[in-house]
Motif scaffolding. Structure first.
Motif, short mmCIF file in Angstrom:
data_model
loop_
_atom_site.label_atom_id
_atom_site.label_comp_id
_atom_site.label_asym_id
_atom_site.label_seq_id
_atom_site.Cartn_x
_atom_site.Cartn_y
_atom_site.Cartn_z
N UNK A 303 -65.24 45.87 11.82
CA UNK A 303 -64.58 45.97 13.08
C UNK A 303 -63.25 45.11 13.15
N UNK A 304 -62.30 45.66 13.61
CA UNK A 304 -60.88 44.89 13.57
C UNK A 304 -60.42 44.78 14.97
N UNK A 305 -60.23 43.58 15.51
CA UNK A 305 -59.77 43.50 16.71
C UNK A 305 -58.20 43.11 16.94
N UNK A 306 -57.17 44.07 17.40
CA UNK A 306 -55.80 43.97 17.41
C UNK A 306 -55.64 43.99 19.12
N UNK A 307 -54.75 42.71 19.00
CA UNK A 307 -54.26 42.37 20.51
C UNK A 307 -52.90 42.82 20.34
N UNK A 308 -52.46 43.69 21.65
CA UNK A 308 -51.29 44.28 21.61
C UNK A 308 -50.42 43.76 22.86
N UNK A 309 -50.87 43.01 23.71
CA UNK A 309 -50.15 42.80 25.03
C UNK A 309 -50.73 41.49 25.49
N UNK A 361 -50.76 49.81 22.68
CA UNK A 361 -51.43 49.80 24.02
C UNK A 361 -50.97 49.02 25.12
N UNK A 362 -50.67 49.61 26.15
CA UNK A 362 -49.92 48.98 27.39
C UNK A 362 -50.88 49.02 28.52
N UNK A 363 -51.09 47.84 29.27
CA UNK A 363 -51.92 47.61 30.39
C UNK A 363 -50.93 47.42 31.57
N UNK A 364 -50.88 48.37 32.84
CA UNK A 364 -50.28 48.46 34.00
C UNK A 364 -51.27 48.03 34.99
N UNK A 365 -51.55 46.95 35.35
CA UNK A 365 -52.58 46.32 36.35
C UNK A 365 -52.17 46.82 37.76
N UNK A 366 -50.87 46.85 38.07
CA UNK A 366 -50.61 47.24 39.42
C UNK A 366 -50.76 48.56 39.93
N UNK A 367 -51.03 49.48 38.85
CA UNK A 367 -51.54 50.65 39.03
C UNK A 367 -52.48 51.40 38.68
N UNK A 368 -53.68 50.35 38.13
CA UNK A 368 -54.82 50.49 37.46
C UNK A 368 -54.59 51.54 36.50
N UNK A 369 -53.77 51.40 35.50
CA UNK A 369 -53.45 52.32 34.38
C UNK A 369 -53.47 51.71 32.87
N UNK A 370 -53.91 52.32 32.05
CA UNK A 370 -53.93 51.84 30.47
C UNK A 370 -53.34 52.77 29.69
N UNK A 371 -52.32 52.63 29.15
CA UNK A 371 -51.76 53.53 28.11
C UNK A 371 -51.90 53.33 26.75
N UNK A 372 -52.44 54.31 25.95
CA UNK A 372 -52.64 54.43 24.58
C UNK A 372 -51.73 55.15 23.64
N UNK A 373 -50.80 54.83 22.76
CA UNK A 373 -50.07 55.73 21.96
C UNK A 373 -50.83 55.92 20.74
N UNK A 374 -51.02 57.50 20.41
CA UNK A 374 -51.46 57.71 19.23
C UNK A 374 -50.28 58.66 18.65
#
Length: 598
Positions: A303-309, A361-374
């Motif tokens: 298991x590899x934990x990767x922090x992005x933001x 990975x981008x977290x947008x807490x103001x609009x309850x949204x999480x974006x993941x780029x593949x």
């Protein structure tokens, strides 16, 4: 070894049974040619070939498990072993999914070392056995283990990009002297062991065929006594060494033929029936073992934990957790399971996502949204309902790299499909808050972008000799704006802003005006509002201003850094323990701690 010719006695398992003269007179004798052919085919297909196959399979298992056990012994990981025996080029395609940081040489060298040592021990034991069957069996098994010497020579001569064990060990060795010294040592060991095994096998086969053979049977005995394994590749240099080995082998065998004992009593075929039963049982087990190895023997996951933001205002960190299993037959390292996460003091959000390589990975807490780029597009997840959908997918090609700034800014580099020529690049800009996208073709490979929020949200990057500025749309605008500064980068990659000063980088240095900082010995670096921040040896950090002055420096705790990022011009670090703090703050008043998934 010549004692084989003098073995006798009623209790010797290899001595023919006693018969009376009257009984012997009534036993019909087949023609010599038929007797020789039957004996040769019997020994070849009922004993020699299946035993070699079974011994080779055991050698493969021990070789690969030696890699894994060496990794575990040095604090590393061992996920399992796999082979592609039935689809590719045989036993050499087997591999162990094992590694240990800081002990690569130990793990890579364990397979060859263990097999050669075991082969040497078995050869030593075989030469001291009086029983012909025991000696013959041990010689064939020892030869299977000693064939790793050929694998070692081939790795020494292989290209640096090869995945052979010795090629990977010598990958970072710049001295050709060391490489050829390894070739000479392994070749000498290969020649010596080959001659010893050939001599032992010849003496055994002499016991079987001597009373029936003539000069025409010499080549049959050479075939059965030949222990030299064939090469895995067709390199001309290796074939030269192989010819030398064969020449030496034939010379020794010819000498043995001239000095053979012609009066030795041959072994009767029916007396090794119980040995063939054991050999064939071992062969069946070897086939089943190869089939099991083909499907893969899974022994664990990584298991590899990767922090992005980092979100200091909310004391939260966003990223993803990859779970890797045993690699596939072509060595692919794609994760088997992927989870996106947002962890902080007030919340812990873990969302299963599509298994694959997450680029950002981008977290947008103001609009309850999480974006993941593949590679295949941008995935949008609702953090409340955990519903997910593709916000955008490229119509042609794939996303090779992705980066993000604040306020949902995403910039991705698109590449044309694999094997297409000429290779084409495009720049994809995405506004995660407003859902606005735009694609710009690029005539050169774009560099890593740098994001700024003042005076307006923008991304700066180099394309060829030009410096591009992509300005994000505001609340009252729906279009991106692109400003191209021709010739401003002079072929260097843009690295960031420190106030009004620009940083550029080449292959070895970061530059701002007359200031130049080497990053070849640096673990990580980032450009902030005060200057260039570098981290060396995993714990010593330094701030260099655009004027070249060392403004600040210090040490951080001896803990692994997962992420170095900038928030509003201030560098932050995420430690493996879950501690998050500003890099330049010696006191930890601004730091916070999160519970990272593992």
């Amino acid at each position: 070894m010549d004692s084989l010719a003098r073995e006798s006695g009623p209790n010797d398992e290899d001595t023919p049974g006693q018969t009376s003269p009257g009984e012997a007179a009534h036993i019909p004798k087949p023609p010599p040619q038929r007797r020789f052919l039957g004996r040769f085919l019997g020994w070849l297909f009922l004993f020699s070939v299946p035993l070699s196959f079974a011994a080779g399979t055991i050698a493969v298992y021990i070789h690969e498990f030696a890699h894994g056990l060496a990794a575990l012994a040095t604090g590393g990981y061992f996920l399992g072993v796999r082979s592609d025996f039935f689809r590719r080029s045989g036993w050499r395609s087997a591999f162990a999914d094992a590694w240990s940081e800081g002990y690569d040489l130990v793990v890579l060298g364990a397979g060859i070392s263990v097999n050669v040592i075991l082969g040497g021990v078995l050869l030593w034991v075989a030469l001291r056995r009086r029983s012909l069957m025991s000696r013959l069996t041990l010689l064939i098994i020892a030869n299977a283990f000693l064939s790793d010497l050929t694998y070692a020579v081939e790795g020494c001569l292989a290209d640096r990009r090869s995945d052979l064990d010795m090629a990977m060990i010598l990958k970072d060795v710049e001295s050709e002297t060391v490489r050829w010294l390894c070739v000479i040592v392994f070749m000498l060991a290969l020649c010596i062991t080959t001659c010893i095994v050939a001599r032992g096998l010849f003496r055994c086969w002499e016991r079987v065929f001597s009373s029936m053979t003539s000069l025409k049977a010499f080549w049959v005995i050479v075939l059965l006594s030949n222990p030299a394994p064939l090469p895995h590749s067709g390199m001309g240099v290796f074939r030269l060494f192989l010819l030398i080995t064969f020449a030496l082998l034939i010379g020794v065998t010819a000498w043995l033929l001239l000095t053979r004992n012609r009066s030795v009593e041959p072994l009767r075929v029916q007396l090794f029936s119980r040995w063939t039963m054991g050999v064939w049982a071992g062969t069946v087990a070897a086939v089943l073992g190869l089939a099991w190895l083909q499907n893969g023997i899974r022994l664990g996951v990584f298991r590899e934990t990767i922090a992005q933001e980092i979100h200091p205002a909310r004391e939260a960190v966003a990223g993803f957790l990859n779970e890797y299993g045993l690699r596939d037959a072509v060595g692919s390292d794609l994760p088997e399971r992927t989870q996106l996460f947002v962890v902080g003091n007030n919340q812990t959000l873990i969302i299963p996502s599509y298994a694959g390589e997450v680029l950002d990975v981008i977290w947008l807490p103001g609009i309850d949204r999480l974006l993941a780029v593949y590679h295949m597009g941008v995935l949008q997840i609702n953090t409340s309902s955990k519903d997910m959908e593709w916000a955008w997918k490229p119509e042609d090609g794939y996303i090779s790299k992705a980066y993000h700034g604040s306020q949902g800014m995403i910039l991705a580099i698109l590449r044309s499909p694999p094997l297409s020529w000429p290779e084409k690049y495009s720049i994809y800009a995405f506004d995660g808050i407003h859902g606005v996208t735009c694609i710009y073709p690029a005539d050169h490979r774009p560099s890593t972008p740098h994001f700024t929020a003042i005076p307006s949200p923008s991304a700066w990057l180099t394309v060829g000799d030009d410096l591009w500025e992509i300005e994000w749309p505001g609340d009252k605008e729906n279009d991106f704006r692109v400003h191209r500064h021709a010739g401003l980068s002079k072929g260097l990659s843009f690295a960031g802003f420190s106030g009004e000063h620009r940083w550029f980088r080449d292959k070895t240095h970061l530059r701002s005006g007359d200031t130049s900082v080497s990053f070849t010995d640096v673990d990580s670096w980032i450009v902030g509002s005060q200057g260039l921040y570098t981290i060396e040896d995993g714990k010593r950090w330094r701030l260099t201003t655009p004027e070249g002055a060392i403004k600040e420096e210090g040490n951080i705790d001896n803990d692994e850094i997962l992420l170095l990022s900038v928030d509003q011009g201030v560098p932050w670090v995420v430690m493996r323990t879950g501690e998050v703090r500003p890099l330049t703050t010696l006191t930890r008043d601004s730091s916070f701690r999160v519970s990272l998934p593992r």
